[in-house]
Design a protein around this motif. Structure first.
Motif, PDB file in Angstrom:
ATOM      1  N   UNK A 164       4.743 -14.839  -6.989  1.00  0.00           N
ATOM      2  CA  UNK A 164       5.109 -13.654  -7.761  1.00  0.00           C
ATOM      3  C   UNK A 164       4.043 -12.574  -7.649  1.00  0.00           C
ATOM      4  N   UNK A 165       2.790 -12.970  -7.596  1.00  0.00           N
ATOM      5  CA  UNK A 165       1.718 -11.985  -7.452  1.00  0.00           C
ATOM      6  C   UNK A 165       1.756 -11.378  -6.048  1.00  0.00           C
ATOM      7  N   UNK A 166       2.077 -12.200  -5.049  1.00  0.00           N
ATOM      8  CA  UNK A 166       2.258 -11.677  -3.693  1.00  0.00           C
ATOM      9  C   UNK A 166       3.396 -10.654  -3.685  1.00  0.00           C
ATOM     10  N   UNK A 167       4.445 -10.968  -4.392  1.00  0.00           N
ATOM     11  CA  UNK A 167       5.583 -10.043  -4.480  1.00  0.00           C
ATOM     12  C   UNK A 167       5.180  -8.751  -5.187  1.00  0.00           C
ATOM     13  N   UNK A 168       4.432  -8.871  -6.301  1.00  0.00           N
ATOM     14  CA  UNK A 168       3.983  -7.679  -7.025  1.00  0.00           C
ATOM     15  C   UNK A 168       3.162  -6.761  -6.124  1.00  0.00           C
ATOM     16  N   UNK A 169       2.352  -7.384  -5.267  1.00  0.00           N
ATOM     17  CA  UNK A 169       1.509  -6.598  -4.358  1.00  0.00           C
ATOM     18  C   UNK A 169       2.301  -5.973  -3.218  1.00  0.00           C
ATOM     19  N   UNK A 170       3.566  -6.373  -3.065  1.00  0.00           N
ATOM     20  CA  UNK A 170       4.357  -5.876  -1.942  1.00  0.00           C
ATOM     21  C   UNK A 170       4.019  -6.561  -0.640  1.00  0.00           C
ATOM     22  N   UNK A 171       3.412  -7.752  -0.735  1.00  0.00           N
ATOM     23  CA  UNK A 171       2.975  -8.467   0.458  1.00  0.00           C
ATOM     24  C   UNK A 171       3.930  -9.595   0.845  1.00  0.00           C
ATOM     25  N   UNK A 172       5.062  -9.697   0.174  1.00  0.00           N
ATOM     26  CA  UNK A 172       6.037 -10.715   0.543  1.00  0.00           C
ATOM     27  C   UNK A 172       6.830 -10.256   1.760  1.00  0.00           C
ATOM     28  N   UNK A 173       7.816 -11.078   2.176  1.00  0.00           N
ATOM     29  CA  UNK A 173       8.539 -10.779   3.409  1.00  0.00           C
ATOM     30  C   UNK A 173       9.192  -9.423   3.410  1.00  0.00           C
ATOM     31  N   UNK A 174       9.908  -9.086   2.355  1.00  0.00           N
ATOM     32  CA  UNK A 174      10.593  -7.801   2.299  1.00  0.00           C
ATOM     33  C   UNK A 174       9.598  -6.642   2.360  1.00  0.00           C
ATOM     34  N   UNK A 175       8.505  -6.798   1.620  1.00  0.00           N
ATOM     35  CA  UNK A 175       7.496  -5.739   1.638  1.00  0.00           C
ATOM     36  C   UNK A 175       6.865  -5.575   3.013  1.00  0.00           C
ATOM     37  N   UNK A 176       6.548  -6.694   3.652  1.00  0.00           N
ATOM     38  CA  UNK A 176       5.964  -6.626   4.991  1.00  0.00           C
ATOM     39  C   UNK A 176       6.930  -5.994   5.977  1.00  0.00           C
ATOM     40  N   UNK A 177       8.190  -6.393   5.916  1.00  0.00           N
ATOM     41  CA  UNK A 177       9.171  -5.839   6.841  1.00  0.00           C
ATOM     42  C   UNK A 177       9.282  -4.324   6.686  1.00  0.00           C
ATOM     43  N   UNK A 178       9.337  -3.875   5.438  1.00  0.00           N
ATOM     44  CA  UNK A 178       9.466  -2.442   5.223  1.00  0.00           C
ATOM     45  C   UNK A 178       8.289  -1.666   5.776  1.00  0.00           C
ATOM     46  N   UNK A 179       7.083  -2.176   5.594  1.00  0.00           N
ATOM     47  CA  UNK A 179       5.899  -1.459   6.104  1.00  0.00           C
ATOM     48  C   UNK A 179       5.844  -1.520   7.631  1.00  0.00           C
ATOM     49  N   UNK A 180       6.226  -2.654   8.198  1.00  0.00           N
ATOM     50  CA  UNK A 180       6.234  -2.748   9.666  1.00  0.00           C
ATOM     51  C   UNK A 180       7.223  -1.753  10.258  1.00  0.00           C
ATOM     52  N   UNK A 181       8.400  -1.661   9.662  1.00  0.00           N
ATOM     53  CA  UNK A 181       9.382  -0.693  10.165  1.00  0.00           C
ATOM     54  C   UNK A 181       8.848   0.734  10.064  1.00  0.00           C
ATOM     55  N   UNK A 182       8.223   1.043   8.935  1.00  0.00           N
ATOM     56  CA  UNK A 182       7.674   2.384   8.769  1.00  0.00           C
ATOM     57  C   UNK A 182       6.594   2.665   9.809  1.00  0.00           C
ATOM     58  N   UNK A 183       5.801   1.665  10.096  1.00  0.00           N
ATOM     59  CA  UNK A 183       4.750   1.848  11.090  1.00  0.00           C
ATOM     60  C   UNK A 183       5.330   2.064  12.476  1.00  0.00           C
ATOM     61  N   UNK A 184       6.310   1.269  12.845  1.00  0.00           N
ATOM     62  CA  UNK A 184       6.908   1.422  14.172  1.00  0.00           C
ATOM     63  C   UNK A 184       7.596   2.771  14.315  1.00  0.00           C
ATOM     64  N   UNK A 185       8.210   3.252  13.237  1.00  0.00           N
ATOM     65  CA  UNK A 185       8.817   4.585  13.292  1.00  0.00           C
ATOM     66  C   UNK A 185       7.754   5.659  13.496  1.00  0.00           C
ATOM     67  N   UNK A 186       6.632   5.535  12.765  1.00  0.00           N
ATOM     68  CA  UNK A 186       5.558   6.523  12.923  1.00  0.00           C
ATOM     69  C   UNK A 186       4.925   6.432  14.305  1.00  0.00           C
ATOM     70  N   UNK A 187       4.843   5.206  14.818  1.00  0.00           N
ATOM     71  CA  UNK A 187       4.247   4.999  16.147  1.00  0.00           C
ATOM     72  C   UNK A 187       5.097   5.620  17.238  1.00  0.00           C
ATOM     73  N   UNK A 188       6.401   5.645  17.008  1.00  0.00           N
ATOM     74  CA  UNK A 188       7.311   6.165  18.024  1.00  0.00           C
ATOM     75  C   UNK A 188       7.337   7.690  18.064  1.00  0.00           C
TER      76      UNK A 188
END
Length: 772
Positions: free
Chosen positions: A747-771
């Motif tokens: 739950x604390x990992x989730x609060x930090x946004x470091x769970x799977x959904x949070x990681x996926x969202x940040x990775x997508x944002x990064x790849x979009x910015x990288x492109x």
């Protein structure tokens, strides 16, 4: 009703020495003469450096001379013998006195019995070396260069012969010196070397000192003797402790009470400048047979007969070549001091020449003084007594080299082998790993924890050895030390000192949140000591372990006070390269290769960060992940893109890596995102690889186009994530701008946004910015 409480039952005893013992030799006059010359030499050292601590050096002179010339068995010709008694200046600010005392001892031996001295100059502290007092090793002064003078550190380090520890940092030296004593006791058994500590009452006021004193009394560390130069003066106070009915400025105990409280024998010497009383007390300590450590408390005056007394003499002295300085020399040289050189303080060459001229006058004085032969005979007697004792390592002595030999990263011992699907906590995997190495080395690892032996699983290190805490008499084979209870500070001091002796590895465990900062100072001094020791005893460093357990956000139930992502940043890449290694394993199968690789590297400090919850060993083959053995590199490609990578992610920390593997990887596959995934398991182990090896594993181009996900702080990712874009998208526990709350780890990992959904969202944002 007014109570007048008394101490409860004690194993120790408390006595006062009011008269010298019968049968003392006729050498007391020679000892007094030696001290007179020593005090003059202390004044010379301060005069030409205009730096140092003359007051405490002067007031402790009788104490140290009594030990060196009467109480200790040692060999001046071999400072590195492990069977000899040790003198440890836990009061490191008395370094000026240490150098004056040891150089004077060397000089009289050179004159009267040169055959006693070592052939190697690095194993001596000569008059010529006093030109290096508080000087930098790069000094270009002509005599410093001509004589090959040592640069003598402002506080003691093992660059000086007979010094085993770096001391002087706010009470660290007491605990680390007692660590020397426990290691010596465990290595030599009943006839262990004595460890004598030199300290002042001000140096007893830090909390870590009280923790260490509690340890020694509880463990029956009877080969430890504390010598307290009770002069009542510190930097700011001339009434440090209570004395009689006069309250102290800092504490309301006196040194005798403090040590008796902790079940130390106490011998009180009302006049620490009376050699008859000093020697009587020191001989009495050697005869104590109740199994407890001993403190001899000598009442003295800081700056005695120096011309400045009390707190003003602590870190200050006479102006260079002032009339007050020359008054300190007149008892030895009379009116001849009128012709001494008086250089300008700004003229380094002239100051050095004047200092050497003064030392040559001392040399001439010693060559014609009857004291020289008398005292040198006592030095020979110390060596003869040591030889006659014939101290031997005890039967079953730990074999620390066996530990290093067993630590082969590529060969996992059968009893530590794990299968996919097995479940255990990282702390348990570490405990089992260290437990195996302890058995292989016959108990070379001594452990302690802040009332958390079982909680951190460091208790597994003592499995197979006697239960309970170490006691020198009643439980000497136990491997667990009791250091005051919840005392990360004192534990780190004691067990770093145990490592410094050279026959053991000390390991401390607590919450990473507490141990990383509180253990940092003892660890840093231990690293300094290992580096400095290369000047007098070249060889591998002697590892000490800070087991940073319950690390990171998965300790969420305890809340943000305990589940601390900041701890790694306190230690990682914070030491001189090669002196420290931090470990950040992902899963239990990485533990053996990482710990073994760290021990093979032989740093001064090994600091594994291990989490609390049980974790499942992943099926790496099924997941397409690199084998766990790759962790020994410090960084490895956990998963390679199947085709041209869309980007790269660098992971660090168990919690975020489990979230990535268990949750994010399936989501990435569903989204058609193909990444190169790197995992950091030890920044410092990676640093040990050649530049070519590092580049092959983690090319510079990867650092330029990668983002990071860490369970620690953002700063710990800067070396791996080099672009502004990558850093802007790197994920870490504080990324939302607040400390995290409580709850189960996930739950604390989730609060930090470091769970799977949070990681996926940040990775997508990064790849979009990288492109773009």
């Amino acid at each position: 009703m007014t109570m007048n409480p008394e101490f409860g039952p004690r194993r120790a005893t408390w006595v006062e020495v009011t008269e010298p013992a019968e049968g003392l030799s006729d050498d007391l006059a020679a000892l007094d003469r030696y001290d007179e010359i020593y005090r003059g030499l202390c004044a010379v050292l301060f005069n030409y450096a205009q730096s140092g601590h003359p007051g405490g050096s002067v007031s402790s002179g009788h104490i140290v001379a009594g030990l060196l010339f009467d109480g200790m068995d040692y060999d001046i010709g071999d400072p590195n013998r492990t069977d000899q008694d040790l003198l440890s200046y836990s009061a490191g600010h008395k370094a000026l006195g240490l150098y004056a005392m040891y150089a004077l001892r060397d000089e009289i031996t050179r004159i009267a019995r040169p055959e006693l001295l070592p052939d190697e100059v690095n194993l001596r502290l000569r008059f010529e070396d006093l030109l290096g007092f508080r000087r930098n090793v790069t000094r270009q002064a002509p005599l410093f260069q001509r004589f090959g003078s040592k640069a003598l550190d402002g506080h003691p380090t093992p660059a000086t012969p007979f010094v085993k520890l770096s001391t002087g940092a706010s009470g660290i030296g007491v605990g680390s010196s007692l660590g020397l004593a426990i290691a010596a006791a465990d290595a030599y058994g009943d006839d262990a070397p004595w460890v004598h500590l030199i300290e002042g009452e001000g140096g007893l006021t830090p909390g870590r000192v009280v923790e260490a004193a509690a340890f020694a009394g509880t463990a029956g560390l009877s080969n430890a003797v504390m010598h307290v130069d009770w002069n009542q003066s510190s930097i700011d106070s001339d009434a440090v402790t209570r004395e009689g009915d006069k309250p102290g400025d800092y504490v309301q105990w006196d040194p005798c009470e403090l040590f008796y409280l902790h079940d130390w024998n106490v011998i009180y010497v009302p006049d620490g400048f009376d050699f008859g009383l000093v020697l009587t007390a020191q001989r009495m300590a050697a005869e104590m047979d109740n199994g407890q450590p001993t403190a001899i408390v000598y009442r003295t005056t800081k700056g005695w007969q120096y011309g400045i007394e009390g707190k003003k003499s602590h870190g200050g002295g006479h102006a260079m070549c002032s009339e007050e300085f020359f008054e300190t020399q007149r008892p030895l040289f009379g009116d001849g001091t009128d012709s001494w050189e008086r250089p300008e303080a700004s003229d380094e060459v002239a100051v050095e020449a004047a200092q050497w001229a003064a030392l040559e006058r001392y040399r001439a004085l010693l060559e014609s003084d009857e004291m020289t032969t008398v005292m040198t005979d006592r030095i020979a007697g110390a060596r003869d007594r040591l030889e006659a004792r014939g101290r031997k390592l005890r039967d079953g002595v730990p074999d620390v080299e066996g530990l290093f030999a067993a630590a082969v990263p590529a060969v996992v011992p059968d009893e530590l082998a794990l299968e996919s699907g097995d479940k255990l906590a990282l702390r348990q995997a570490l405990g089992r790993t260290l437990g195996y190495l302890n058995k292989e080395s016959d108990g070379a690892i001594l452990i302690g924890a802040a009332d958390l032996l079982g909680s951190t699983a460091i208790s597994d290190v003592a499995s197979g050895f006697p239960d309970g805490y170490y006691h020198r008499t009643s439980n000497p084979e136990a491997r667990s030390l009791s250091v005051g209870g919840i005392c990360e500070d004192g534990l780190s001091c004691v067990l770093s000192g145990a490592s410094a002796f050279g026959t053991h590895v000390g390991a401390v465990a607590s919450y990473a949140a507490f141990l990383a900062p509180l253990g940092h100072i003892p660890a840093r001094l231990h690293a300094i000591g290992n580096q400095a020791r290369q000047e007098t005893e070249p060889g591998p460093y002697r590892p000490f372990m800070l087991v940073c357990a319950h690390a990171g956000v998965k300790t969420g139930e305890d809340g943000p006070t305990h589940a601390d992502p900041q701890a790694l940043q306190v230690l990682q890449e914070d030491f001189v390269p090669g002196t420290a290694i931090t470990l950040t394993p992902w899963e239990p199968a990485e533990m053996w290769p990482l710990v073994a690789a760290a021990f093979q590297a032989r740093p001064a400090l090994i600091a594994p960060f291990v989490t609390r919850p049980g974790e499942v060993v992943p099926d790496r083959d099924a997941l397409g992940l690199a084998p766990a053995a790759m962790a020994a590199q410090g960084l490895y490609k956990l998963r390679a893109a199947t085709g041209t990578p869309d980007g790269a992610v660098v992971l660090q920390g168990s919690a975020v890596t489990y979230a990535f593997v268990d949750q994010t990887m399936p989501l990435l596959e569903d989204a058609g995102i193909d990444l190169d995934v790197y995992l950091v398991t030890s920044a410092e182990l990676f640093d040990r690889l050649s530049a070519d090896e590092q580049h092959a594993i983690f090319p510079g181009a990867a650092a330029q186009h990668a983002m990071g996900i860490t369970g620690f702080t953002l700063a710990t990712m800067y070396r791996w994530i080099r672009s502004d874009l990558g850093r802007a998208h790197t994920m870490y526990p504080f990324q939302k701008g607040h400390y995290l709350g409580s709850g189960v780890g996930d739950m604390v990992v989730h609060e930090a946004g470091l769970d799977g959904e949070g990681q996926l969202g940040r990775i997508k944002a990064y790849l979009e910015a990288l492109a773009k």
